[in-house]
Design a protein around this motif. Sequence first.
Motif, PDB file in Angstrom:
ATOM      1  N   ALA A 196      -0.919  -0.897  -7.366  1.00  0.00           N
ATOM      2  CA  ALA A 196      -2.325  -0.500  -7.201  1.00  0.00           C
ATOM      3  C   ALA A 196      -3.166  -0.990  -8.373  1.00  0.00           C
ATOM      4  CB  ALA A 196      -2.434   1.015  -7.051  1.00  0.00           C
ATOM      5  N   ALA A 216      -3.420  -4.840  -8.201  1.00  0.00           N
ATOM      6  CA  ALA A 216      -4.297  -5.241  -7.094  1.00  0.00           C
ATOM      7  C   ALA A 216      -5.764  -5.055  -7.472  1.00  0.00           C
ATOM      8  CB  ALA A 216      -3.961  -4.443  -5.840  1.00  0.00           C
ATOM      9  N   ARG A 217      -6.082  -3.950  -8.128  1.00  0.00           N
ATOM     10  CA  ARG A 217      -7.464  -3.729  -8.568  1.00  0.00           C
ATOM     11  C   ARG A 217      -7.876  -4.804  -9.566  1.00  0.00           C
ATOM     12  NH1 ARG A 217      -6.140   1.656  -8.410  1.00  0.00           N
ATOM     13  NH2 ARG A 217      -5.647   1.728 -10.632  1.00  0.00           N
ATOM     14  N   GLN A 228      -8.280  -8.034  -7.774  1.00  0.00           N
ATOM     15  CA  GLN A 228      -9.258  -7.887  -6.698  1.00  0.00           C
ATOM     16  C   GLN A 228      -8.706  -8.397  -5.369  1.00  0.00           C
ATOM     17  OE1 GLN A 228     -12.894  -9.717  -8.110  1.00  0.00           O
ATOM     18  NE2 GLN A 228     -13.267  -8.045  -9.535  1.00  0.00           N
ATOM     19  N   VAL A 229      -7.490  -7.953  -5.069  1.00  0.00           N
ATOM     20  CA  VAL A 229      -6.841  -8.237  -3.788  1.00  0.00           C
ATOM     21  C   VAL A 229      -6.338  -6.916  -3.224  1.00  0.00           C
ATOM     22  CG1 VAL A 229      -6.126 -10.569  -4.469  1.00  0.00           C
ATOM     23  CG2 VAL A 229      -4.559  -8.657  -4.836  1.00  0.00           C
ATOM     24  N   ARG A 230      -5.959  -6.952  -1.971  1.00  0.00           N
ATOM     25  CA  ARG A 230      -5.416  -5.747  -1.355  1.00  0.00           C
ATOM     26  C   ARG A 230      -4.011  -5.481  -1.889  1.00  0.00           C
ATOM     27  NH1 ARG A 230      -7.205  -6.592   4.927  1.00  0.00           N
ATOM     28  NH2 ARG A 230      -9.402  -6.129   4.552  1.00  0.00           N
ATOM     29  N   GLU A 231      -3.715  -4.228  -2.080  1.00  0.00           N
ATOM     30  CA  GLU A 231      -2.381  -3.860  -2.551  1.00  0.00           C
ATOM     31  C   GLU A 231      -1.320  -4.301  -1.547  1.00  0.00           C
ATOM     32  OE1 GLU A 231       0.211   0.085  -3.796  1.00  0.00           O
ATOM     33  OE2 GLU A 231      -1.964   0.277  -3.584  1.00  0.00           O
ATOM     34  N   SER A 232      -1.624  -4.220  -0.257  1.00  0.00           N
ATOM     35  CA  SER A 232      -0.659  -4.633   0.767  1.00  0.00           C
ATOM     36  C   SER A 232      -0.330  -6.124   0.650  1.00  0.00           C
ATOM     37  CB  SER A 232      -1.185  -4.316   2.166  1.00  0.00           C
ATOM     38  OG  SER A 232      -2.399  -5.000   2.418  1.00  0.00           O
ATOM     39  N   TRP A 233      -1.333  -6.947   0.324  1.00  0.00           N
ATOM     40  CA  TRP A 233      -1.097  -8.389   0.138  1.00  0.00           C
ATOM     41  C   TRP A 233      -0.154  -8.610  -1.036  1.00  0.00           C
ATOM     42  CZ3 TRP A 233      -1.854 -11.723  -3.930  1.00  0.00           C
ATOM     43  CH2 TRP A 233      -1.725 -13.088  -3.650  1.00  0.00           C
TER      44      TRP A 233
END
Length: 68
Positions: free
Chosen positions: A10, A13-14, A17-22
């Motif tokens: 998490a 990802a922040r 600046q991408v989705r955590e799932s990606w």
Amino acid sequence: MTGVRLYTPAEAARFLQVRESWLRKKASARAIPCTFLGKHLRFSDEDIDAIVTAGAKRPRTAHRRDRC
């Protein structure tokens, strides 16, 4: 090895600046650098730098064709 900062998916990802799932999907496929501590996924500063570097694209340069 002391002083190594590890980020959760998490947090990384922040920062990226991408989705955590990606991020999790790419890490599970071993497509990006990461660290697994048992079943826990983590990212070091070096991992994050490598992800950014791998994603960098060089600008395209226009090729001029000489006409005869």
